[in-house]
Design a protein around this motif. Structure first.
Motif, PDB file in Angstrom:
ATOM      1  N   LEU A   1     -46.760  31.547  71.059  1.00 24.81           N
ATOM      2  CA  LEU A   1     -46.426  30.380  71.867  1.00 24.81           C
ATOM      3  C   LEU A   1     -46.053  30.776  73.292  1.00 24.81           C
ATOM      4  N   PRO A   2     -46.817  30.354  74.302  1.00 23.34           N
ATOM      5  CA  PRO A   2     -46.430  30.608  75.688  1.00 23.34           C
ATOM      6  C   PRO A   2     -45.135  29.871  76.027  1.00 23.34           C
ATOM      7  N   PHE A   3     -44.306  30.469  76.898  1.00 21.56           N
ATOM      8  CA  PHE A   3     -43.071  29.809  77.296  1.00 21.56           C
ATOM      9  C   PHE A   3     -42.653  30.257  78.690  1.00 21.56           C
ATOM     10  N   LEU A   4     -41.663  29.577  79.233  1.00 20.20           N
ATOM     11  CA  LEU A   4     -41.100  29.897  80.543  1.00 20.20           C
ATOM     12  C   LEU A   4     -39.652  29.450  80.582  1.00 20.20           C
ATOM     13  N   ASN A   5     -38.763  30.333  81.081  1.00 21.13           N
ATOM     14  CA  ASN A   5     -37.415  29.909  81.424  1.00 21.13           C
ATOM     15  C   ASN A   5     -37.072  30.472  82.793  1.00 21.13           C
ATOM     16  N   GLU A   6     -35.829  30.429  83.221  1.00 21.99           N
ATOM     17  CA  GLU A   6     -35.468  30.847  84.575  1.00 21.99           C
ATOM     18  C   GLU A   6     -35.621  32.349  84.789  1.00 21.99           C
ATOM     19  N   ASP A   7     -35.598  33.130  83.705  1.00 26.47           N
ATOM     20  CA  ASP A   7     -35.599  34.583  83.828  1.00 26.47           C
ATOM     21  C   ASP A   7     -36.952  35.231  83.576  1.00 26.47           C
ATOM     22  N   PHE A   8     -37.772  34.655  82.724  1.00 27.70           N
ATOM     23  CA  PHE A   8     -39.047  35.275  82.394  1.00 27.70           C
ATOM     24  C   PHE A   8     -40.000  34.263  81.751  1.00 27.70           C
ATOM     25  N   GLY A   9     -41.291  34.635  81.741  1.00 25.80           N
ATOM     26  CA  GLY A   9     -42.298  33.897  81.007  1.00 25.80           C
ATOM     27  C   GLY A   9     -42.881  34.819  79.959  1.00 25.80           C
ATOM     28  N   GLY A  10     -43.962  34.384  79.301  1.00 28.01           N
ATOM     29  CA  GLY A  10     -44.592  35.207  78.286  1.00 28.01           C
ATOM     30  C   GLY A  10     -44.975  34.391  77.079  1.00 28.01           C
ATOM     31  N   PHE A  11     -44.901  35.015  75.904  1.00 26.23           N
ATOM     32  CA  PHE A  11     -45.167  34.275  74.678  1.00 26.23           C
ATOM     33  C   PHE A  11     -44.227  34.750  73.574  1.00 26.23           C
ATOM     34  N   GLN A  12     -43.963  33.854  72.647  1.00 24.79           N
ATOM     35  CA  GLN A  12     -43.109  34.143  71.504  1.00 24.79           C
ATOM     36  C   GLN A  12     -43.965  34.187  70.246  1.00 24.79           C
ATOM     37  N   THR A  13     -43.637  35.093  69.316  1.00 24.90           N
ATOM     38  CA  THR A  13     -44.354  35.173  68.048  1.00 24.90           C
ATOM     39  C   THR A  13     -43.527  34.511  66.957  1.00 24.90           C
ATOM     40  N   VAL A  14     -44.202  33.677  66.155  1.00 29.70           N
ATOM     41  CA  VAL A  14     -43.520  32.890  65.126  1.00 29.70           C
ATOM     42  C   VAL A  14     -44.321  32.952  63.826  1.00 29.70           C
ATOM     43  N   SER A  15     -43.652  33.214  62.712  1.00 28.95           N
ATOM     44  CA  SER A  15     -44.297  33.197  61.401  1.00 28.95           C
ATOM     45  C   SER A  15     -44.337  31.771  60.862  1.00 28.95           C
ATOM     46  N   VAL A  16     -45.543  31.356  60.424  1.00 27.22           N
ATOM     47  CA  VAL A  16     -45.687  30.051  59.770  1.00 27.22           C
ATOM     48  C   VAL A  16     -46.188  30.236  58.344  1.00 27.22           C
ATOM     49  N   SER A  17     -45.870  31.402  57.746  1.00 29.76           N
ATOM     50  CA  SER A  17     -46.283  31.666  56.363  1.00 29.76           C
ATOM     51  C   SER A  17     -45.718  30.608  55.414  1.00 29.76           C
ATOM     52  N   ASP A  18     -44.528  30.106  55.760  1.00 31.34           N
ATOM     53  CA  ASP A  18     -43.975  28.936  55.074  1.00 31.34           C
ATOM     54  C   ASP A  18     -44.041  27.781  56.071  1.00 31.34           C
ATOM     55  N   PRO A  19     -45.065  26.928  56.001  1.00 32.34           N
ATOM     56  CA  PRO A  19     -45.245  25.868  57.005  1.00 32.34           C
ATOM     57  C   PRO A  19     -44.051  24.930  57.134  1.00 32.34           C
ATOM     58  N   SER A  20     -43.227  24.842  56.091  1.00 28.64           N
ATOM     59  CA  SER A  20     -42.073  23.954  56.153  1.00 28.64           C
ATOM     60  C   SER A  20     -40.889  24.591  56.873  1.00 28.64           C
ATOM     61  N   ASN A  21     -40.989  25.908  57.188  1.00 26.29           N
ATOM     62  CA  ASN A  21     -39.863  26.622  57.804  1.00 26.29           C
ATOM     63  C   ASN A  21     -40.362  27.718  58.743  1.00 26.29           C
ATOM     64  N   PRO A  22     -40.936  27.386  59.921  1.00 29.78           N
ATOM     65  CA  PRO A  22     -41.395  28.395  60.879  1.00 29.78           C
ATOM     66  C   PRO A  22     -40.244  29.308  61.320  1.00 29.78           C
ATOM     67  N   THR A  23     -40.527  30.641  61.489  1.00 28.31           N
ATOM     68  CA  THR A  23     -39.492  31.628  61.783  1.00 28.31           C
ATOM     69  C   THR A  23     -39.893  32.511  62.958  1.00 28.31           C
ATOM     70  N   VAL A  24     -38.998  32.710  63.940  1.00 31.62           N
ATOM     71  CA  VAL A  24     -39.260  33.541  65.115  1.00 31.62           C
ATOM     72  C   VAL A  24     -39.312  35.017  64.727  1.00 31.62           C
ATOM     73  N   LEU A  25     -40.348  35.752  65.229  1.00 30.26           N
ATOM     74  CA  LEU A  25     -40.494  37.191  64.977  1.00 30.26           C
ATOM     75  C   LEU A  25     -40.126  38.036  66.186  1.00 30.26           C
ATOM     76  N   GLY A  26     -40.571  37.634  67.380  1.00 28.92           N
ATOM     77  CA  GLY A  26     -40.325  38.420  68.583  1.00 28.92           C
ATOM     78  C   GLY A  26     -40.897  37.740  69.809  1.00 28.92           C
ATOM     79  N   ALA A  27     -41.022  38.493  70.932  1.00 25.70           N
ATOM     80  CA  ALA A  27     -41.521  37.908  72.175  1.00 25.70           C
ATOM     81  C   ALA A  27     -42.112  38.988  73.077  1.00 25.70           C
ATOM     82  N   TYR A  28     -43.051  38.571  73.963  1.00 27.38           N
ATOM     83  CA  TYR A  28     -43.599  39.411  75.018  1.00 27.38           C
ATOM     84  C   TYR A  28     -43.259  38.733  76.344  1.00 27.38           C
ATOM     85  N   LYS A  29     -42.608  39.456  77.271  1.00 24.85           N
ATOM     86  CA  LYS A  29     -42.074  38.840  78.479  1.00 24.85           C
ATOM     87  C   LYS A  29     -42.781  39.327  79.735  1.00 24.85           C
TER      88      LYS A  29
END
Length: 271
Positions: A98-126
């Protein structure tokens, strides 16, 4: 198959029947609370990104689309304090990027959707927030991310928690509005008064080069699409793009040496 899932104008998820490429037709949809701006599929699950009317936080949602006429919401993830600069996400297996942006950095976040009812954050590239990604696509374990300065970063994501840069492509200072990859080529939408299709040779991810744009083709093969184009995808030799109220289909003829030609489009004020 013959079904395509797309983010419609406004707050809607739309399923199209593309059995007749010259006349795609909507066959089902789902109205969302916030603006739906990106969509990917794994199996019968659609993973989408939405942003609220005040453009504050990114939300990722999952939907069951087995019944094309009546998609059903499964789960969601609120990414706190992140403002999305892009209308895109990418999916590899059950990992979403998922691409994102805040005041300090942009990049993308990695999220597991192996359980579609409960997506979980794995990490990020900034990255520097000035170059926050407009869109991302995956091919194997490689991420292709377009920047607002007309560039594209190619990133090794074999380890979702710690991606690393492989190479960079620069077109010009015009927005690239989406990216998809097939058979050693990256396809992107170039922003401007007349938005066009751009094709980049990425056989060597460390040294990408421009293959062609629609401007370089004969007039009868020129492919001009709306400057508000927000997503692009490819299946075999067919490219699909969606923009504000428009869904189009492009034939590239030969995946090893693309030569694009517009096949058809569907336009509506609101999906």
């Amino acid at each position: 198959g013959t079904k395509v899932v797309a983010a419609g104008a406004g707050r809607s998820l739309v399923v199209f029947d593309v059995s007749n490429p010259s006349s795609p037709q909507p066959v089902g949809g789902y109205s969302t609370r916030d603006y739906m701006v990106g969509v990917e599929l794994f199996g019968s699950v659609a993973v989408v990104t939405t942003i609220p009317i005040f453009l504050s936080n990114l939300t990722m949602q999952t939907y069951d689309v087995r019944d094309a006429s009546s998609p059903q919401e499964l789960g969601s993830l609120l990414v706190n304090d992140y403002r999305v600069p892009a209308e895109f996400l990418a999916l590899s297996g059950t990992t979403a990027y998922l691409p994102f942006l805040n005041e300090d950095f942009g990049g993308f976040q990695t999220v597991s959707v192996s359980d579609p009812s409960n997506p979980t954050v794995l990490g990020a590239y900034k990255v520097n927030p000035m170059f926050a990604y407009r869109s991302i696509a995956l091919h194997g374990t490689t991420v292709y991310a377009t920047r607002p300065d007309g560039g594209m970063d190619i990133i090794d994501a074999s380890v979702p928690s710690s991606p690393s840069l492989l190479g960079t492509f620069q077109y010009n200072d015009t927005y690239l509005h989406g990216v998809t990859v097939n058979n050693g080529f990256a396809y992107s939408i170039i922003g401007g008064s007349n938005t066009i299709l751009c094709i980049v040779d990425v056989h060597d991810p460390q040294s990408p080069t421009l293959f062609t744009t629609s401007e370089d083709l004969p007039c009868e093969h020129a492919v001009y699409v709306d400057s508000s184009a927000t997503s692009i995808a490819i299946h075999r030799t067919t490219v699909y793009y969606s923009c504000e109220g428009t869904f189009g289909i492009i034939d590239i003829k030969d995946a090893s040496s693309p030569s694009p030609q517009l096949l058809g489009e569907y336009t509506a004020q609101v999906f």
